[in-house]
Design an enzyme around this catalytic site. Structure first.
Site, short mmCIF file in Angstrom:
data_model
loop_
_atom_site.label_atom_id
_atom_site.label_comp_id
_atom_site.label_asym_id
_atom_site.label_seq_id
_atom_site.Cartn_x
_atom_site.Cartn_y
_atom_site.Cartn_z
NE ARG A 152 -2.65 0.86 3.49
CZ ARG A 152 -2.58 2.03 4.14
NH1 ARG A 152 -3.03 3.12 3.55
NH2 ARG A 152 -2.08 2.10 5.35
CE LYS A 153 6.31 0.46 3.14
NZ LYS A 153 7.70 -0.02 3.37
CB THR A 154 0.21 3.49 -3.85
OG1 THR A 154 -0.83 3.66 -2.87
CG2 THR A 154 0.31 2.01 -4.20
#
Length: 319
Positions: A152-154
């Site tokens: 989820r490191k977007t």
């Protein structure tokens, strides 16, 4: 090692564009508004003469982001004819330094209004697809058949494109947002008091429909999470030897407790084991072992390169 598109990977079972939510086209409108918030001075220069432009691929990669490019130009009254399918290789060579990817037709100023928005979107999406494909191919070549997943490191505001690129590249996009799965990390556990308490609280509202995923810093924590009812345990920042030992121990626990791997009282008991933390294309081989089900890494979408594209209107012959 073969290029990221030469290995035999499963073909998609449908059109990834059909995954996009009903609201996605409003994002395109916002991008166009951001890029031209007031007067279009360049558009004044060229006017609305109908023109034809070629979209060129100029570096190695995997084509991704087709629906976004289609919608960018559709909102500007232009049409796109694709010469490569999404997911196909973009493979320029010294003899052919650029590949004809698509033809775009429309009023000149509209082509130029969409040019940079489309190129930026496709370059980033295709870069993620290419890196995802490359990591997946390497894992398969090493004989590991588990799940490669993103994280989820977007980028805020660009998550839809980045997750889409992962899917085109053939990897699992992992959870899309905080509502997609219950992931209990160290801060949740420290705040609640224990893994058991955190899992019980999560289950009280998540019900049967959502999986509960627990980040664990030790084998003891993983065992506690499984005993509490976790569906997935993440072995976070373990050493390669630690991963192998812990994953094997957890699988042996199930065999010892049930007499048969993954079966308890006639019901299959399945807790997935995920590893994460500093994993890259270069070092992931050390962490691949048969007892690990999922390898998640942000390296496939953070800091990865782009695929270079350009859009060129056909040059008119000099008088």
């Amino acid at each position: 090692m073969p290029s990221p598109t030469t290995s035999s990977l499963p073909a998609p079972l449908g059109n990834y564009a059909h995954l996009l939510p009903p609201s996605w086209k409003s994002i395109i409108t916002a991008w166009l508004a951001e890029d031209t918030p007031s007067f279009d001075y360049g558009g004044f220069v060229v006017g609305e003469t109908l023109e034809e432009a070629t979209l060129w691929g100029k570096s190695q990669g995997v084509l991704a982001g087709v629906p976004f490019v289609d919608e960018i130009f559709a909102q500007l009254g232009c049409t796109v004819e694709w010469h490569l399918a999404e997911g196909a290789a973009v493979s320029p060579t010294p003899d052919t330094p650029k590949i004809k990817v698509a033809t775009v037709k429309g009023p000149a100023r509209c082509l130029l209004l969409g040019e940079r928005v489309a190129l930026n979107t496709m370059a980033r999406c295709s870069g993620i697809a290419a890196k995802s494909r490359r990591v997946l191919v390497k894992a398969r070549q090493l004989g590991w058949n588990g799940i490669i997943a993103g994280t989820r490191k977007t980028t805020p505001g660009f998550r839809l494109v980045e997750k889409y690129g992962m899917l085109v590249g053939g990897v699992d996009a992992h959870r899309y947002d905080l509502s997609s799965m219950v992931m209990l990390k160290d801060n949740h556990i420290w705040s609640k008091g224990s893994i058991t308490q955190a899992v019980q609280a999560a289950r009280s509202t998540a019900g049967f429909a959502l999986r509960i995923h627990v980040e664990c810093q030790s084998l003891a924590e993983a065992r506690e999470a499984i005993a509490a009812g976790a569906d997935i345990v993440m072995l976070d920042n373990f050493t390669p030897d630690g991963i192998r030992d812990a994953a094997r121990a957890l699988k042996e626990d199930w065999v010892r407790e049930t007499g048969e791997a993954g079966r308890e009282g006639g019901v299959v008991k399945r807790c997935l084991i995920e590893v994460s933390g500093g994993l890259t294309e270069e070092n992931m081989e050390e962490s691949l072992c048969p007892d690990v089900d999922i390898l998640s890494t942000s390296s496939i979408h953070q800091g990865c390169g782009i695929v270079d594209f350009s859009l060129k209107i056909q040059q008119k012959a000099s008088a």
